[in-house]
Design an enzyme around this catalytic site. Structure first.
Site, PDB file in Angstrom:
ATOM      1  N   MET A  57      -5.627  -6.681   8.634  1.00 15.54           N
ATOM      2  CA  MET A  57      -5.277  -5.597   9.316  1.00 15.54           C
ATOM      3  C   MET A  57      -6.235  -4.579   9.489  1.00 15.54           C
ATOM      4  O   MET A  57      -6.952  -4.405   8.385  1.00 15.54           O
ATOM      5  CB  MET A  57      -3.876  -5.028   8.845  1.00 15.54           C
ATOM      6  N   SER A  83      14.721 -42.909 -10.085  1.00 13.19           N
ATOM      7  CA  SER A  83      13.494 -41.844 -10.087  1.00 13.19           C
ATOM      8  C   SER A  83      13.277 -41.809  -8.489  1.00 13.19           C
ATOM      9  O   SER A  83      13.211 -42.829  -7.691  1.00 13.19           O
ATOM     10  CB  SER A  83      12.356 -42.560 -10.426  1.00 13.19           C
ATOM     11  N   ARG A 132      -3.453  -1.856  -6.576  1.00 15.39           N
ATOM     12  CA  ARG A 132      -2.597  -3.075  -6.568  1.00 15.39           C
ATOM     13  C   ARG A 132      -2.990  -4.005  -7.254  1.00 15.39           C
ATOM     14  O   ARG A 132      -4.194  -3.662  -7.972  1.00 15.39           O
ATOM     15  CB  ARG A 132      -2.693  -3.634  -4.734  1.00 15.39           C
ATOM     16  N   GLY A 134      -8.533  -7.430   4.784  1.00 11.26           N
ATOM     17  CA  GLY A 134      -9.058  -7.647   6.005  1.00 11.26           C
ATOM     18  C   GLY A 134      -8.509  -8.213   7.016  1.00 11.26           C
ATOM     19  O   GLY A 134      -8.999  -8.158   8.079  1.00 11.26           O
ATOM     20  N   LYS A 188       0.920  -1.390  -0.026  1.00  9.08           N
ATOM     21  CA  LYS A 188       0.199  -0.020  -0.096  1.00  9.08           C
ATOM     22  C   LYS A 188       0.937   1.283   0.029  1.00  9.08           C
ATOM     23  O   LYS A 188       0.707   2.331  -0.800  1.00  9.08           O
ATOM     24  CB  LYS A 188      -0.870   0.063   1.349  1.00  9.08           C
ATOM     25  N   CYS A 203       8.798 -39.088  -8.406  1.00  8.85           N
ATOM     26  CA  CYS A 203       7.574 -39.582  -8.665  1.00  8.85           C
ATOM     27  C   CYS A 203       6.713 -39.600  -7.229  1.00  8.85           C
ATOM     28  O   CYS A 203       5.674 -39.942  -7.035  1.00  8.85           O
ATOM     29  CB  CYS A 203       7.840 -41.148  -9.185  1.00  8.85           C
ATOM     30  N   HIS A 222     -16.132  -8.801   1.739  1.00 10.03           N
ATOM     31  CA  HIS A 222     -15.146  -9.683   2.355  1.00 10.03           C
ATOM     32  C   HIS A 222     -15.297 -10.842   1.780  1.00 10.03           C
ATOM     33  O   HIS A 222     -14.316 -11.791   1.368  1.00 10.03           O
ATOM     34  CB  HIS A 222     -15.089  -9.541   3.811  1.00 10.03           C
ATOM     35  N   TYR A 241      12.622 -34.873 -15.526  1.00  4.50           N
ATOM     36  CA  TYR A 241      11.184 -34.982 -15.386  1.00  4.50           C
ATOM     37  C   TYR A 241      10.711 -35.099 -13.929  1.00  4.50           C
ATOM     38  O   TYR A 241      11.357 -35.268 -13.095  1.00  4.50           O
ATOM     39  CB  TYR A 241      10.735 -36.217 -16.217  1.00  4.50           C
ATOM     40  N   ARG A 283      -3.252   3.165   8.454  1.00  2.00           N
ATOM     41  CA  ARG A 283      -3.514   1.991   7.692  1.00  2.00           C
ATOM     42  C   ARG A 283      -2.484   0.994   7.515  1.00  2.00           C
ATOM     43  O   ARG A 283      -1.206   1.419   7.631  1.00  2.00           O
ATOM     44  CB  ARG A 283      -3.951   2.398   6.452  1.00  2.00           C
TER      45      ARG A 283
HETATM   46  P1  ADP Z   1      -7.689  -2.485   3.745  1.00  2.00           P
HETATM   47  O1  ADP Z   1      -6.426  -2.900   3.531  1.00  2.00           O
HETATM   48  O2  ADP Z   1      -8.506  -3.338   4.601  1.00  2.00           O
HETATM   49  O3  ADP Z   1      -8.305  -2.363   2.418  1.00  2.00           O
HETATM   50  P2  ADP Z   1      -7.250   0.405   3.684  1.00  2.00           P
HETATM   51  O4  ADP Z   1      -6.367   0.835   4.655  1.00  2.00           O
HETATM   52  O5  ADP Z   1      -7.232   0.393   2.544  1.00  2.00           O
HETATM   53  O6  ADP Z   1      -7.682  -1.136   4.405  1.00  2.00           O
HETATM   54  O7  ADP Z   1      -8.561   1.240   4.499  1.00  2.00           O
HETATM   55  C1  ADP Z   1      -9.808   0.829   3.769  1.00  2.00           C
HETATM   56  C2  ADP Z   1     -10.602   1.930   3.303  1.00  2.00           C
HETATM   57  O8  ADP Z   1     -10.601   3.161   4.327  1.00  2.00           O
HETATM   58  C3  ADP Z   1     -10.106   2.337   2.206  1.00  2.00           C
HETATM   59  O9  ADP Z   1     -10.268   1.819   1.066  1.00  2.00           O
HETATM   60  C4  ADP Z   1     -10.836   4.056   2.120  1.00  2.00           C
HETATM   61  O10 ADP Z   1     -11.888   3.773   1.492  1.00  2.00           O
HETATM   62  C5  ADP Z   1     -10.735   4.113   3.481  1.00  2.00           C
HETATM   63  N1  ADP Z   1      -9.490   5.295   3.791  1.00  2.00           N
HETATM   64  C6  ADP Z   1      -8.287   4.801   4.249  1.00  2.00           C
HETATM   65  N2  ADP Z   1      -7.590   5.900   4.413  1.00  2.00           N
HETATM   66  C7  ADP Z   1      -8.111   7.004   3.955  1.00  2.00           C
HETATM   67  C8  ADP Z   1      -8.076   8.435   3.917  1.00  2.00           C
HETATM   68  N3  ADP Z   1      -6.750   8.923   4.098  1.00  2.00           N
HETATM   69  N4  ADP Z   1      -9.070   9.106   3.469  1.00  2.00           N
HETATM   70  C9  ADP Z   1     -10.298   8.626   3.318  1.00  2.00           C
HETATM   71  N5  ADP Z   1     -10.604   7.545   3.268  1.00  2.00           N
HETATM   72  C10 ADP Z   1      -9.587   6.488   3.820  1.00  2.00           C
HETATM   73 MG    MG Z   2      -7.798  -0.993   1.229  1.00  2.00          MG
HETATM   74 MG    MG Z   3      -9.146  -3.445   6.631  1.00  2.16          MG
END
Ligand code: ADP
Ligand code: MG
Ligand code: MG
Length: 895
Positions: A109, A786, A355, A107, A28, A853, A477, A873, A98
């Site tokens: 972290m 083998s 990503r 989901g 990220k 094998c 999720h 192989y 984040r």
């Molecule tokens: P995950 O890894 O679970 O996707 P993120 O860190 O991407 O978690 O955060 C989830 C959501 O929170 C993001 O998709 C975004 O919509 C919102 N978010 C995160 N940072 C910001 C920010 N600086 N401003 C507005 N929304 C945010």
């Molecule tokens: Mg995200």
């Molecule tokens: Mg999350």
């Protein structure tokens, strides 16, 4: 450590990092920096490195000293970029905290939004934005999220307070809440925090909040969910996670604001169609959580789904246009399908994440081929885009269209939701993840039905054949995780009414119970009552293209372990280039053969044995003929009888009586003989070539059957088979010499002198440590090796595979063995013997044909190792053949 840079700034004109720094900044953080440098609208922030996470754990959950100062500096820089001040009463900077590991862990972290709010700054935000309701809505969201992520207080504590409050006011929706209402709720929230947090109040100081959130992210690296996910995705704990602190933008500022997620192509099918979902007046987690079901982004998609909700393309056409431009730019830049997260604040678009998007195997395949044809990537890159393990999904059945039409006509469609992850599955209904895991452990096929899933459900989803949820969209999720796991999934089946306590699920008055069978079609979103027939997958088209490119790239040949004509046929269609292991004993278990085999074993004299073997000869010969016919001029490795004889012994009195009748020997004699044959450790007992040493006539019969079959098929088809006769469980050169002499003698007796030429080889399994050590001796006699890595693993580790279940799980859990050594080769130990055997064998015969094998022959990591050793192989079960072909190509391309 003193000079280590722990914090990297991004956005607002200058970024310290870029996409190449994923290991240090996490996916990220690295991509936020890269997007900012590409000139895309990214709210500024900074990333605390993954190295800090590692240092934190190394120091016993403490931060290195220098972090404090570096964080202060970056915070000052961020304030300058944002033109706001952290904790200010009049112009407050709010941030999100984040997590972001190297590999995306959806989901896993937890993210905290709106951090920096307290009673003072909330009022500041209210003044500044001129929107009190928005300010206090943000504040209450923050308290709940922070309390959940950092203080471990469950969401329902807050949800209950809110519901009670709304009831009292007679409100239906959250949007009925006014600023003053939120303020009242906030007071109640804070009181609840004190109650649930050992009497400690909610932290008011933004700095305390920040450190609390940072600590929670690093702490979550070691929570059970994260550990589980890592284990199942081969992510080492040592990688660590980064923390991103980013200034907030607000999607909850009314009807010109929104938040959403999108994929640059369809992650389910691979179709080149911009695809995504959004919610107006909402904040990030709302989309993923599946509480409100989001609307599709594009008109095309809305039409396809029959959605009545207005797409972003209609509600905010300018933003939509900008977003598609960004998507194109990102896809060209990364040269891969992107999964993006965005927020619109009062009409202005912000990018929050990009990503490489997770995709189903089907989509990965379609995209790789299409991108190659578009010229975006090369053939070899296309090959690398498809994970060998993922390929498995494409080789498994889908719903048969005719059977489906019939089931539909019979009114057997139970419910229809969103087609969240393709593939089909049949199983019994369960409503709970633990229940799913328990049932799966007993070997049952289950379908997990839930209102929605959360990270706590990962183990249950893993254990299930398919997942069905009542709530949530294509990016919920359940959908994301199911696609990643390759589980069929149906989401957002809104008409489902689930009563977990009663163990019932109903739709419009029709009820199914726990344990009832359903068929899930993840490709269409339908769930059927009962079973619906499935069909084999289509291996032409894109699949054929990728496999053709993979075949060009690989140097390892791929064979199969098979003995029945049906399996051999399947393997050949999957591209097997020969048989790497034909287990002759498997041919002895047929109902009409087993009595003869038993008679042979129980015979107390050579004469008795020979009589029985006379009867077995034509049966074996016809087995081999069938295989040779299918395989044509491809090599067929046939292993002579290997298992302990007791495996063939009659178990019941009835079976004993049958044998007695068949062989004309009394039951008493037979019983006595059976007790003579009893062994206390059959795995290390009278088996393998030891049978050949004591009962030469058995191997002679088998050799005769092989050569006679080869001659017959050569005459019949005009194509000469290529038999490779393999001697099992060898420890010494002398064993090979003795067996080989007999086999060659038989060949000379059977094979015609002139007209047809059968090229055959006599070689050996290397499956005992001694054989690997003495491979140079053995290679003087053997014409091929083998590696039988199942037995080699058992004998090297001293672990019996059949008894390992009791303790191997604990070994894996405690990291003693990273992975089950019977699934993935123990490269350090068993691998060293394999390497030694290969090198020593080839020191005598440089061109010695060498293969593997064991089970490992179909495991991508083990295949990479075999490639590195320069083996000829790998051989695996029929359904693994394409996986092995692709894995061999990956090994060659990554070498
Ligand atoms: P995950 O890894 O679970 O996707 P993120 O860190 O991407 O978690 O955060 C989830 C959501 O929170 C993001 O998709 C975004 O919509 C919102 N978010 C995160 N940072 C910001 C920010 N600086 N401003 C507005 N929304 C945010
Ligand atoms: Mg995200
Ligand atoms: Mg999350």
């Amino acid at each position: 450590m003193a000079n280590t840079k722990w914090v990297y700034d991004f956005g607002g004109g200058a970024s310290d990092g870029d996409a190449s720094m994923k290991n240090l900044l996490g996916g990220k953080g690295a991509n936020l920096a890269e997007m900012a440098s590409l000139g895309l609208p990214v709210p500024p922030g900074f990333t605390i490195t993954t190295a800090l996470c590692t240092a934190y754990y190394d120091l016993g959950r403490k931060y290195p000293e220098e972090l404090d100062a570096q964080l202060e500096t970056s915070l000052k820089t961020l304030e300058a970029k944002a033109g706001k001040e952290f904790g200010s009463a009049t112009n407050p900077l709010l941030v999100s905290v984040r997590s972001g590991a190297r590999a995306s862990m959806p989901g896993m972290m937890d993210t905290v939004l709106n951090l920096g709010l307290n009673d003072t700054t909330a009022e500041g935000l209210a003044q500044l934005s001129g929107d009190r309701r928005f300010a206090y809505d943000s504040y209450r969201r923050f308290i709940q999220m922070y309390s959940n992520v950092v203080l471990n207080i469950t969401h329902d504590v807050f949800e209950d307070i809110l519901e009670d409050f709304k009831d009292l006011q007679g409100y239906e929706l959250d949007t009925d809440m006014q600023a003053e209402d939120w303020q009242e709720v906030i007071v109640k929230y804070k009181a609840a925090v004190v109650t649930h947090n050992n009497g400690k109040p909610f932290p008011e100081d933004p700095k305390d909040q920040l450190w609390g959130a940072i600590g929670a992210v690093f702490g979550s690296w070691m929570n059970d969910r994260a550990i589980f996910y890592r284990k199942h995705n081969d992510i080492p704990a040592s990688w660590g996670t980064a923390v991103n602190v980013q200034s907030m933008v607000f999607g909850n500022m009314g009807d010109t604001s929104a938040t959403g997620v999108a994929f640059t192509r369809d992650p389910g099918t691979g179709e080149n169609l911009f695809y995504g979902e959004y919610l107006i007046n909402a904040q990030g987690e709302d989309v993923v959580a599946g509480i409100r079901t989001p609307a599709p982004i594009s008109k095309a998609r809305a039409a396809e789904m029959g959605s009545d909700d207005a797409p972003l393309e209609v509600t905010m056409p300018d933003v939509y246009k900008q977003l598609t431009d960004v998507a194109d730019k990102l896809e060209k830049h990364y040269r891969d399908m992107q999964d993006i997260e965005f927020t619109v604040e009062e009409g202005k678009l912000y990018m929050l994440q990009t990503r490489n998007g997770k995709r189903t195997a089907q989509a990965a395949l379609a995209m790789a081929v299409e991108m190659c044809k578009e010229g975006l990537i090369t053939e070899n890159e296309a090959v690398l885009r498809l994970e060998p393990a993922q390929l498995d999904q494409l080789l498994h059945p889908m719903i048969d269209q005719d059977a489906k039409a019939a089931a539909t006509a019979e009114g057997r469609v139970f419910v229809k939701g969103l087609p969240a992850s393709p593939g089909a599955a049949i199983g019994k209904i369960v409503f709970d993840s633990d229940e799913a895991a328990d049932a799966a452990a007993k070997g049952e096929d289950v379908i997990l039905i839930r209102i929605e899933t959360s990270p706590e459900d990962i183990h249950g989803m893993h254990a299930s054949k398919a997942i069905v949820t009542a709530r949530g969209g294509m990016t919920s999720h359940a959908a994301v995780v199911a696609r990643g796991m390759g589980r069929p999934c149906v989401c957002g089946a809104g008409s489902l009414r689930i009563n977990k306590e009663l163990g019932e699920v109903s739709v419009a008055g029709e009820t199914l119970k726990r344990g009832d069978i359903v068929t899930v079609d993840g490709a269409t979103g339908e769930v059927f009552k009962g079973r619906v027939a499935m069909i084999e997958p289509d291996l032409s088209g894109d699949f054929a293209h990728i496999m053709e490119w993979a075949d060009k790239a690989r140097t390892l040949s791929v064979r199969t372990n098979a003995e029945t004509p049906a399996d051999v046929e399947v393997a050949k269609n999957f591209g097997a280039e020969g048989i790497g292991l034909c287990r002759t004993e498997h041919m002895f278990f047929d109902a009409d053969r087993i009595p003869v085999v038993r008679a042979m074993i129980l015979a107390s004299s050579e004469k008795g044995r020979k009589e029985a073997l006379e009867k077995l000869l034509p049966m074996q010969r016809s087995d081999f003929e069938a295989i040779f016919r299918i395989m044509g001029d491809k090599p067929c490795n046939i292993r002579l009888l290997d298992p302990p004889l007791h495996e063939f012994m009659p178990h019941s009195d009835e079976e004993m009586a049958d044998v007695a009748k068949g062989s004309g020997v009394s039951i008493e004699v037979l019983t006595h003989r059976a007790s003579e044959l009893h062994e206390s450790n059959p795995m290390l007992g009278h088996r393998g070539c030891r049978l050949g040493v004591t009962y030469p006539e058995i191997y002679e019969m088998q050799a005769r059957a092989i050569f006679e079959a080869a001659v017959n098929v050569a005459k019949e088809t005009g194509v000469a088979p290529v038999p490779e006769v393999m001697i099992p469980l060898v420890a010494t050169k002398a064993e090979v010499a003795l067996m080989k002499a007999r086999i060659v003698k038989m060949a000379e007796a059977v094979l015609p002198k002139s007209d047809i030429k059968i090229d055959y080889l006599v070689g050996t399994m290397i499956e005992l440590p001694r054989a690997a050590l003495r491979a140079a001796d053995i290679a003087q006699e053997a014409e091929f090796f083998s590696f039988g890595t199942n037995d080699l693993t058992q004998t090297t580790l001293g672990i019996s595979r059949d008894d390992a279940a009791r303790f191997l799980g604990d070994y894996e859990k405690q990291g003693i063995y990273e992975k089950d050594p019977f699934v993935t080769l123990d490269i350090e130990g068993v691998g060293e013997l394999v390497q030694m055997g290969t090198e020593r064998g080839r020191s005598v015969k440089p061109d010695l044909k060498i293969g593997i094998c064991g089970e490992h022959g179909g495991d991508p990591a083990s295949i990479a190792f075999c490639h590195k050793l320069g083996m000829s192989y790998v051989s695996c079960s029929p359904y693994r053949v394409p996986v092995a072909r692709l894995a061999a190509a990956h090994a060659a391309l990554k070498a």
